[in-house]
Design a protein around this motif. Structure first.
Motif, PDB file in Angstrom:
ATOM      1  N   HIS A   1     -13.355   4.126   2.094  1.00  0.00           N
ATOM      2  CA  HIS A   1     -12.177   4.715   2.727  1.00  0.00           C
ATOM      3  C   HIS A   1     -12.637   5.193   4.102  1.00  0.00           C
ATOM      4  CE1 HIS A   1      -8.662   7.787   2.588  1.00  0.00           C
ATOM      5  NE2 HIS A   1      -8.204   6.594   2.946  1.00  0.00           N
TER       6      HIS A   1
ATOM      7  N   HIS B   1      -3.569  -2.809   3.776  1.00  0.00           N
ATOM      8  CA  HIS B   1      -2.850  -2.129   4.874  1.00  0.00           C
ATOM      9  C   HIS B   1      -3.718  -2.176   6.112  1.00  0.00           C
ATOM     10  CE1 HIS B   1      -5.248   0.868   2.801  1.00  0.00           C
ATOM     11  NE2 HIS B   1      -4.936   1.859   3.602  1.00  0.00           N
TER      12      HIS B   1
ATOM     13  N   ARG C   1     -10.849   0.858  12.851  1.00  0.00           N
ATOM     14  CA  ARG C   1     -10.020   0.778  11.634  1.00  0.00           C
ATOM     15  C   ARG C   1      -9.200  -0.521  11.607  1.00  0.00           C
ATOM     16  NH1 ARG C   1      -7.072  -0.105   8.173  1.00  0.00           N
ATOM     17  NH2 ARG C   1      -5.621   1.170   6.976  1.00  0.00           N
TER      18      ARG C   1
ATOM     19  N   GLU D   1      -8.356   2.988  -3.863  1.00  0.00           N
ATOM     20  CA  GLU D   1      -8.679   3.071  -2.429  1.00  0.00           C
ATOM     21  C   GLU D   1      -9.908   3.953  -2.248  1.00  0.00           C
ATOM     22  OE1 GLU D   1      -5.686   4.697   0.243  1.00  0.00           O
ATOM     23  OE2 GLU D   1      -6.630   3.629   1.910  1.00  0.00           O
TER      24      GLU D   1
ATOM     25  N   HIS E   1     -10.383  -0.837   5.386  1.00  0.00           N
ATOM     26  CA  HIS E   1     -11.247   0.345   5.549  1.00  0.00           C
ATOM     27  C   HIS E   1     -12.730   0.011   5.576  1.00  0.00           C
ATOM     28  CE1 HIS E   1      -8.515   3.710   5.794  1.00  0.00           C
ATOM     29  NE2 HIS E   1      -7.856   3.315   4.729  1.00  0.00           N
TER      30      HIS E   1
ATOM     31  N   ASP F   1       1.895   1.988   3.792  1.00  0.00           N
ATOM     32  CA  ASP F   1       1.114   3.239   3.790  1.00  0.00           C
ATOM     33  C   ASP F   1       1.995   4.434   4.178  1.00  0.00           C
ATOM     34  OD1 ASP F   1      -1.156   4.771   3.400  1.00  0.00           O
ATOM     35  OD2 ASP F   1      -2.035   4.352   5.355  1.00  0.00           O
TER      36      ASP F   1
ATOM     37  N   HIS G   1       0.798  -1.231   0.000  1.00  0.00           N
ATOM     38  CA  HIS G   1       0.000   0.000   0.000  1.00  0.00           C
ATOM     39  C   HIS G   1       0.828   1.277   0.000  1.00  0.00           C
ATOM     40  CE1 HIS G   1      -3.800   2.154   0.265  1.00  0.00           C
ATOM     41  NE2 HIS G   1      -3.153   3.029   1.007  1.00  0.00           N
TER      42      HIS G   1
END
Ligand SMILES: [Zn+2]
Length: 388
Positions: A195, A254, A265, A169, A233, A334, A7
């Motif tokens: 997201h 991620h 999350r 994403e 997400h 990320d 990611h």
């Protein structure tokens, strides 16, 4: 060792942060000195040269553009889906420009993946000075002009293209399902429907509630195209519904563990177990607040929290313990996701430091074979199977 990072938001950084990712890191950090428009100015960690230096020759790179659902939404969003589509097309244009200059190469099928893994595997190690094992024709193929016969192995390794698999994403930019087909033609191979907050197709982080009719339709459309479902997400309601509805390949690009750092999350042990049963690979992420509990953005410092790279290995290890093997863990750093060194482990300067994770895993008792699986093998196997 060749590493796979599942990611990175490379095009977002190029176009919204106005970063030329092909320039040396010090130059860009210096240029951003004194700028305050983004939280991570002057502290960025991801540049193409640093990826090469760390052996991160393969990544999943995003297109990302959301719409603003209501005036109260704290995160920026476009006013319409058409604007979001245009934004993602601009991001694609940047990836294409990187391909044209030989900096990157798009991976869209199993053959391309195998070719790219071999290209990096055959390249001499960065510390070697032998230049004989690298044919000049392959550097021509990569789009780089050969400048100098004396160029050493280090230089050549620095010139290998970064392979990328295109991932969307948040799917707000998909105006109609025809746009999804068009995106597939452009090389899009994975979609995360949501997201942060509510989305056109699904609800994401901090926004509960199941899939809507459009979201269910999109999942149905993704399957025959062979598009991978990125469950990262998705809020819990959407996550479980998507697992029921979607029978194609899925990954969490991620994603860290709720058992170690509580937040919606993060995924619960139950969610991780369900993903393992579906053959998913879960990329561990290096955003500080997902690594250690109690992180306060803008206040907590990596040094103050005692945050080092060891922490990501705890999340990786947690997934391995649940799975009962090392076959479902990977990296999805990320590291350019709108944060920089203020919000990453204290002992990380650039993305090249990912190359220290294998050593940390070995020190924890992971075998060479399992370390390679986590570093790249699991995602490479996953994609090879998904595309065959
Ligand atoms: Zn994200």
């Amino acid at each position: 060792m060749l590493l796979f990072d599942a990611h990175l938001d490379l095009a977002m950084n190029a176009l919204e942060w106005n970063r030329d990712l092909t320039r040396p890191i010090d130059e860009i950090r210096q240029r951003e000195n004194g700028m305050t428009d983004k939280p991570d100015r002057g502290r960025g960690t991801v540049w193409l040269s640093e990826m090469r230096r760390g052996g991160i020759g393969l990544c999943v790179a995003t297109q990302i553009a959301r719409i603003q659902h209501n005036a109260y939404s704290p995160v920026f969003g476009w006013r319409s889906q058409e604007q979001a589509w245009a934004q993602t097309q601009g991001q694609l244009a940047w990836y294409r420009a990187m391909e044209e200059s030989g900096q990157m190469v798009q991976i869209r099928d199993a053959q391309g993946l195998e070719r790219h893994v071999n290209l990096w595997a055959e390249a001499p190690p960065a510390s070697s000075s032998s230049s004989s094992s690298f044919s000049s024709s392959s550097s021509m193929e990569m789009g780089f002009e050969k400048e100098d016969n004396d160029e050493n192995a280090d230089d050549r390794k620095r010139r290998l293209p970064i392979g990328y698999i295109l991932n969307l994403e948040g799917a707000d930019s998909i105006v109609t399902l025809k746009h999804l087909e068009r995106a597939y033609e452009q090389g899009l191979r994975a979609v995360g429907p949501a997201h942060y907050g509510p989305g056109v197709y699904a609800n994401g982080t901090d926004a509960p509630g199941g899939l809507n009719a459009k979201g269910r339709e999109m999942l149905k459309e993704m399957q025959p195209l062979g598009i991978i479902l990125d469950v990262t997400h998705l809020c819990d309601d959407c996550f479980w519904e998507a697992l029921d509805l979607f029978s194609g390949p899925m990954w969490a690009s991620h994603q860290n563990c709720r058992a170690l750092v509580p937040h919606n999350r993060q995924f619960s042990d139950e969610q991780i177990k369900a993903l393992v049963e579906r053959g998913a690979v879960i990329g561990a992420v290096l955003d500080a607040w997902m690594l250690v509990p109690g992180w306060v953005r803008g206040k907590t410092t990596p040094e103050g929290a005692g945050l080092t790279l060891e922490k990501i290995v705890e999340h990786i290890d947690h997934v391995c313990q649940i799975a009962g093997s090392a076959r479902h863990s990977g990296l999805g750093s990320d590291l350019d996701g709108a944060f920089g060194r203020e919000q990453t482990p204290a002992d990380l300067d650039t993305i090249a430091d990912l190359s220290r994770i294998p050593t940390i895993l070995k020190a924890r008792g992971y075998s060479e074979e399992n370390v390679t699986l986590i570093a790249r093998g699991n995602f490479v196997r996953f994609l090879t199977e998904a595309w065959s």
